[in-house]
Design an enzyme around this catalytic site. Structure first.
Site, mmCIF file in Angstrom:
data_model
loop_
_atom_site.group_PDB
_atom_site.id
_atom_site.type_symbol
_atom_site.label_atom_id
_atom_site.label_comp_id
_atom_site.label_asym_id
_atom_site.label_seq_id
_atom_site.Cartn_x
_atom_site.Cartn_y
_atom_site.Cartn_z
ATOM 1 N N HIS A 20 0.835 -1.210 0.000
ATOM 2 C CA HIS A 20 0.000 0.000 0.000
ATOM 3 C C HIS A 20 0.866 1.254 0.000
ATOM 4 O O HIS A 20 0.430 2.310 0.466
ATOM 5 C CB HIS A 20 -0.962 0.013 1.191
ATOM 6 C CG HIS A 20 -1.779 -1.228 1.319
ATOM 7 N ND1 HIS A 20 -2.912 -1.461 0.576
ATOM 8 C CD2 HIS A 20 -1.606 -2.336 2.086
ATOM 9 C CE1 HIS A 20 -3.403 -2.649 0.877
ATOM 10 N NE2 HIS A 20 -2.632 -3.199 1.792
ATOM 11 N N SER A 27 16.375 16.379 -20.536
ATOM 12 C CA SER A 27 15.377 17.445 -20.537
ATOM 13 C C SER A 27 15.901 18.596 -21.383
ATOM 14 O O SER A 27 17.109 18.878 -21.384
ATOM 15 C CB SER A 27 15.105 17.928 -19.111
ATOM 16 O OG SER A 27 14.389 19.155 -19.120
#
Length: 480
Positions: free
Chosen positions: A189, A313
């Protein structure tokens, strides 16, 4: 054999690229353009040109099969040279052959009939023009198509897709073995949980993928050659003395396929649906691998090795993006979506025949192409990873609360053994650890305050998050 590009209209609408003047291939789809190199091996199996070559091959082998077994009275075996010349029609199939077929089809407006005429043109040079009537004998178009598709798909799966997928799984398995002893904090989780090892988690993925490959490798590629509605009606009417079921069975099996004895006009395509469901499941498991690896990269468990000269980038020089895994995710989703559509569409045909499968099956190569492209990207992505063991170790060392499970289970065992003061172990550990960070000192002080037996206390005091991995390293052996 290269794919054949369609000719383009020389008229160029205002503001659009002049295709005729382009010096490089222009393609509508990325698999035939940007990513052509990664999927090129599939072209020889699942392209339109390959389909036509396989149609020619099936027609040629059917003629040889009928004559070799003297199925039709008056048409005995061909000489070895004649058989070799017939098969050369297939082995010499090239770009000019594709163009010729296209010219014939422009007249027939029927792709399989064009193949029949294409072969018929060549029988005279072989010296068997009298056997022209035997080309496509007793066949409906689907007799040729289902066998051609089966041969092409079988070759694509066994010669291209499976070897690539197996190599990827072997790569993941090797990483699992190499990192079997590298402790890692689990996250269930998204929250810190019982530690494992990096190798064991990679082994889980390899094991899952291997099960799917085992299923795919056992695929039965079915085929049929039984006439217009699957009854051998024309066969029996023309040559009632032949055992047509045996003739058909021997021919289909001779192509390396499994004979389907009971069909309508079409082979029912159930085997294709089964195969595509398995490949789609492999895709989805691999997608899960990509999302997990991407997440591990994001928290620093894996460091990416920069590619010299590459840009991460356009504005942030420091970036090394996990683009291989992101690309793979997208292509796996596209592939699985197409495979799902094929699997659901191909199992349905109105009454004895409709043509929905004809258009659908032309996308088989696209579905496998996106999967193959994804596999290629994952392989390249994994090759550029380094395990950051110091980051994994630091993460474990800041999550001592995960030992709460071990302590409360030892307390339960102690209570069963009759040790006093072991009441409410879960609740006591919950109070200590839930929603709180507990360091090594606090955890050890707590252990020493419990009144455990000397052996139990000694075992827990020696335990660290990095050592609390059970037999995770041994479980990797299940990959062997």
């Amino acid at each position: 054999m290269p794919e054949i590009s369609a000719t383009t209209d020389s008229r160029t609408p205002s503001g659009r690229l002049a295709l005729a003047a382009a010096q490089t291939q222009i393609a509508l789809g990325p698999l035939d353009g940007r990513y052509q190199g990664a999927v090129a091996p599939l072209v020889d199996y699942l392209s339109e040109a390959a389909l036509n070559r396989d149609r020619v091959a099936v027609e040629v082998e059917w003629l040889i099969h009928l004559t070799s077994n003297s199925v039709l009275p008056g048409a005995g075996p061909l000489t070895a040279e004649q058989q070799q010349q017939l098969r050369a029609i297939v082995t010499e199939f090239d770009a000019e052959s594709v163009r010729e077929l296209a010219e014939i089809e422009a007249v027939t407006v029927h792709d399989v009939k064009a193949v029949e005429y294409y072969i018929g043109r060549r029988l005279e040079s072989i010296g068997i023009a009298d056997l022209t009537a035997m080309v496509h004998f007793g066949c409906t178009s689907e007799d040729i198509n289902n066998l051609s598709y089966a041969v092409g798909i079988k070759g694509a799966v066994e010669d291209v897709w499976l070897p690539a997928a197996r190599a990827l799984v072997a790569q993941i398995s090797a990483m699992a073995t190499e990192n079997r002893n590298v402790p890692m904090l689990s996250r269930t989780h998204g929250q810190p949980a019982t530690p494992t090892t990096l190798g064991k988690e990679l082994a889980v993925s390899a094991h899952r993928l291997t099960r799917q490959l085992d299923r795919i490798s056992k695929t039965d590629f079915l085929g049929k050659i039984n006439g217009a509605t699957g009854t051998y009606a024309a066969h029996v009417a023309s040559v009632p003395s032949a055992d047509w079921q045996q003739v058909a069975k021997a021919f289909v099996e001779g192509l390396g396929l499994t004979w389907n004895p009971l069909t309508t006009q079409i082979e029912s395509h159930d085997w294709q649906a089964e195969l595509y469901a398995d490949v789609a499941r492999f895709n989805r498991i691999l997608h899960n691998v990509c999302t997990d690896v991407w997440s591990y990269i994001s928290i620093g468990y894996f460091a990416q090795i920069p590619v010299a000269g590459a840009t991460g980038s356009s504005t942030m020089p420091h970036k090394v993006n996990p683009i291989r895994f992101e690309n793979a995710e997208a292509n796996l989703e596209i592939s699985s979506g197409l495979l799902d559509v094929l699997a659901s569409t191909l199992v349905t045909s109105r009454w004895q025949r409709d043509l929905t499968d004809s258009s659908s099956q032309r996308n088989i190569g696209v579905a496998f192409g996106h999967s193959l492209l994804a596999i290629s990207n994952v392989v390249k992505g994994l090759d550029r990873l380094d395990v950051a063991e110091e980051i994994l170790a630091a993460d474990l060392d800041t999550n001592w609360e995960v030992l709460g499970e071990a302590i409360q289970m030892v307390m339960r065992a102690e209570a069963i053994a009759g040790v006093e003061g072991m009441e409410n172990p879960y609740e006591r550990l919950k109070d200590l650890t839930r929603g709180q960070r507990v360091d090594a000192t606090r955890m050890r002080e707590f252990v020493q305050s419990l009144g455990l037996s000397p052996d139990a206390e000694s075992r827990l005091l020696a335990l660290t998050p990095g050592r609390y991995t059970g037999i995770a390293n041994e479980l990797v052996d299940h990959l062997s």
